[in-house]
Design an enzyme around this catalytic site. Sequence first.
Site, PDB file in Angstrom:
ATOM      1  N   LYS A 273       0.834  -1.200   0.000  1.00 30.72           N
ATOM      2  CA  LYS A 273       0.000   0.000   0.000  1.00 30.72           C
ATOM      3  C   LYS A 273       0.867   1.248   0.000  1.00 30.72           C
ATOM      4  CE  LYS A 273      -4.056  -1.728   2.493  1.00 30.72           C
ATOM      5  NZ  LYS A 273      -5.027  -1.487   1.421  1.00 30.72           N
TER       6      LYS A 273
ATOM      7  N   ASP B 275      -2.962  -7.447  -1.841  1.00 31.89           N
ATOM      8  CA  ASP B 275      -3.699  -6.530  -0.976  1.00 31.89           C
ATOM      9  C   ASP B 275      -5.190  -6.889  -0.903  1.00 31.89           C
ATOM     10  OD1 ASP B 275      -4.090  -4.424   0.723  1.00 31.89           O
ATOM     11  OD2 ASP B 275      -4.006  -2.869  -0.834  1.00 31.89           O
TER      12      ASP B 275
ATOM     13  N   ARG C  46     -10.576 -11.343   1.563  1.00 33.38           N
ATOM     14  CA  ARG C  46     -11.390 -12.425   0.979  1.00 33.38           C
ATOM     15  C   ARG C  46     -10.650 -13.758   1.036  1.00 33.38           C
ATOM     16  NH1 ARG C  46     -11.636  -9.113  -4.560  1.00 33.38           N
ATOM     17  NH2 ARG C  46     -11.336  -7.445  -3.047  1.00 33.38           N
TER      18      ARG C  46
HETATM   19  N1  BES Z   1      -8.319  -3.571   4.102  1.00 31.50           N
HETATM   20  C1  BES Z   1      -8.429  -3.149   2.760  1.00 31.50           C
HETATM   21  C2  BES Z   1      -9.699  -2.357   2.476  1.00 31.50           C
HETATM   22  C3  BES Z   1      -9.803  -1.042   3.164  1.00 31.50           C
HETATM   23  C4  BES Z   1      -9.288   0.104   2.589  1.00 31.50           C
HETATM   24  C5  BES Z   1     -10.454  -0.960   4.377  1.00 31.50           C
HETATM   25  C6  BES Z   1      -9.424   1.316   3.246  1.00 31.50           C
HETATM   26  C7  BES Z   1     -10.594   0.261   5.028  1.00 31.50           C
HETATM   27  C8  BES Z   1     -10.066   1.391   4.455  1.00 31.50           C
HETATM   28  C9  BES Z   1      -8.418  -4.362   1.835  1.00 31.50           C
HETATM   29  O1  BES Z   1      -7.665  -5.435   2.275  1.00 31.50           O
HETATM   30  C10 BES Z   1      -7.828  -3.916   0.565  1.00 31.50           C
HETATM   31  O2  BES Z   1      -6.699  -3.556   0.555  1.00 31.50           O
HETATM   32  N2  BES Z   1      -8.624  -3.947  -0.492  1.00 31.50           N
HETATM   33  C11 BES Z   1      -8.182  -3.525  -1.772  1.00 31.50           C
HETATM   34  C12 BES Z   1      -8.730  -4.496  -2.773  1.00 31.50           C
HETATM   35  C13 BES Z   1      -8.177  -4.320  -4.140  1.00 31.50           C
HETATM   36  C14 BES Z   1      -6.711  -4.690  -4.167  1.00 31.50           C
HETATM   37  C15 BES Z   1      -8.949  -5.179  -5.100  1.00 31.50           C
HETATM   38  C16 BES Z   1      -8.697  -2.120  -2.010  1.00 31.50           C
HETATM   39  O3  BES Z   1      -9.810  -1.811  -1.580  1.00 31.50           O
HETATM   40  O4  BES Z   1      -7.960  -1.323  -2.571  1.00 31.50           O
HETATM   41 ZN    ZN Z   2      -7.401  -5.616   4.258  1.00 34.84          ZN
HETATM   42 MN    MN Z   3      -5.646  -5.284   1.741  1.00 39.15          MN
END
Ligand code: BES
Ligand code: ZN
Ligand code: MN
Length: 484
Positions: free
Chosen positions: A269, A339, A343
């Site tokens: 990230k 990331d 899931r």
């Molecule tokens: N934990 C994150 C989602 C998230 C982002 C929760 C901001 C709370 C605040 C999740 O694991 C994630 O990183 N999701 C990605 C998915 C993508 C790579 C398809 C996202 O939302 O960018």
């Molecule tokens: Zn996450």
């Molecule tokens: Mn994530």
Amino acid sequence: MKYSTQTATASTIKTPCFVTSLDGARKALTKKAEREALDLATRDFGNKLGQVCNANIGSTAAIQRLLVVGGCDGEVSETDYRKASKAAAASLARLPVASATWGLHHASVEDQDIYWRASTSLLDVSLAAYQYEKHKSKKAEPLKLRRVNVLADGRSRASCAKAAKEANALKAGIDFARDLGNEPPNVCNPSYLLKEAKKLGRADKVKVSALDEKKMEELGMGSFLSVSRGSDTPAKLIIVQYNGGKRNDAPIVLVGKGITFDTGGISLKPGANMDEMKFDMCGAATVLGATRAAIDAKLPINLVTLVAAAENMPSGKASRPGDIVTSLSGQTIEILNTDAEGRLVLCDALEYARRYKPKAIIDVATLTGACIVALGSHASALYANDDELANGILDAGTWSGDRSWRMPLWDDYQQQLKSNFADMQNIGGPQAGSVTAACFLARFTKGMKWAHMDVAGSAFQGGPKKGASGRPVPSLFRYLVDQC
Ligand code: BES
Ligand code: ZN
Ligand code: MN
């Protein structure tokens, strides 16, 4: 905080603080001098909705002070009652009084009874009276308020008592969830979550256990384990079983995403606000919080709570984009983005949940940034493969003011998860990110009545008021109460 009922008429009570509308305040004071003190204190009070006036009557008076809540003398809408009640609760929590009597729930609200009004207000007090000072060496002064008595008359006594009893349990559950969420990620790792979950096991009819990585390996949870591989702290699948119901009643199963820190892994990230990914275990925190509330309230239900706890870190052992893993269900997954890890842990936990033959299964997860884009922080995104279950959760959310909004699980979205090399890939591209994440989970819950709550926007706040909100504990608890 302790909530209880006090059966009396307002004009006979003795209390350090009475919370009521302007008319309610006038009726409560019988002595001329006290009425004059009230008139003086409220002289410039507009009695507008959202306003609160702190009227000191005197330390020798039976009612030493009044929190006069504006705009609540006539019949008010549900929305307006919430607004007034929140304002009153926020003021009350900060007053230098150890106990107070709550009377605002005697205001009349369109289509809502006294049980709803009392429950709503006590939840407002619970949310306002939360502090998290654990890691500060110079702590803010603790809030003084310890007890709130809900004023009841003969007719409303039972409703108020039920509201107070449930509010005590709910407060404990919400605080538990918020404390877990706010805990820093160097403390709150999967073993810490297990240690905290084990505390629930001190209560009657509760059993807490966990699967370690070795056991998960044996079972074939290749998807779950791929997430924790990059971390030095091992994953846990935490299991809390509460048997408050009849022996043969099918349980409700709650599943929480417990990523105690989400760096993104090799699909790292960006640095800005990455600290907020300590809140990526808020799904876990809130299912544990709802469980705590159900246990405290001694609800006559069977409940199984599963927490998929892991840390998502980059390292030489971490998953690479392109890796293919085999889930507990046997379905293979191509990890295109490390990331999208939530899931990956959830699909194995959901598959594991089958062995409990659940009456219904609800997972809660801070799953996607796309959920925040779609709904902001006002609603959790709700997905379900069963209308009755969906409506039950929606109603519980409306009732408790902790709302969800239903989103589609249409088959049309499934093709976004097609992989050239495995049964599916773990990302669905830039469109409808919260939906495709839910559609991914749907592949693992066929044949079960299942709902998924994406709480990425509702479970915590960023910015200057950064912190865990405790949501959706209120709606989960309400859903469970409704099942009794
Ligand atoms: N934990 C994150 C989602 C998230 C982002 C929760 C901001 C709370 C605040 C999740 O694991 C994630 O990183 N999701 C990605 C998915 C993508 C790579 C398809 C996202 O939302 O960018
Ligand atoms: Zn996450
Ligand atoms: Mn994530």
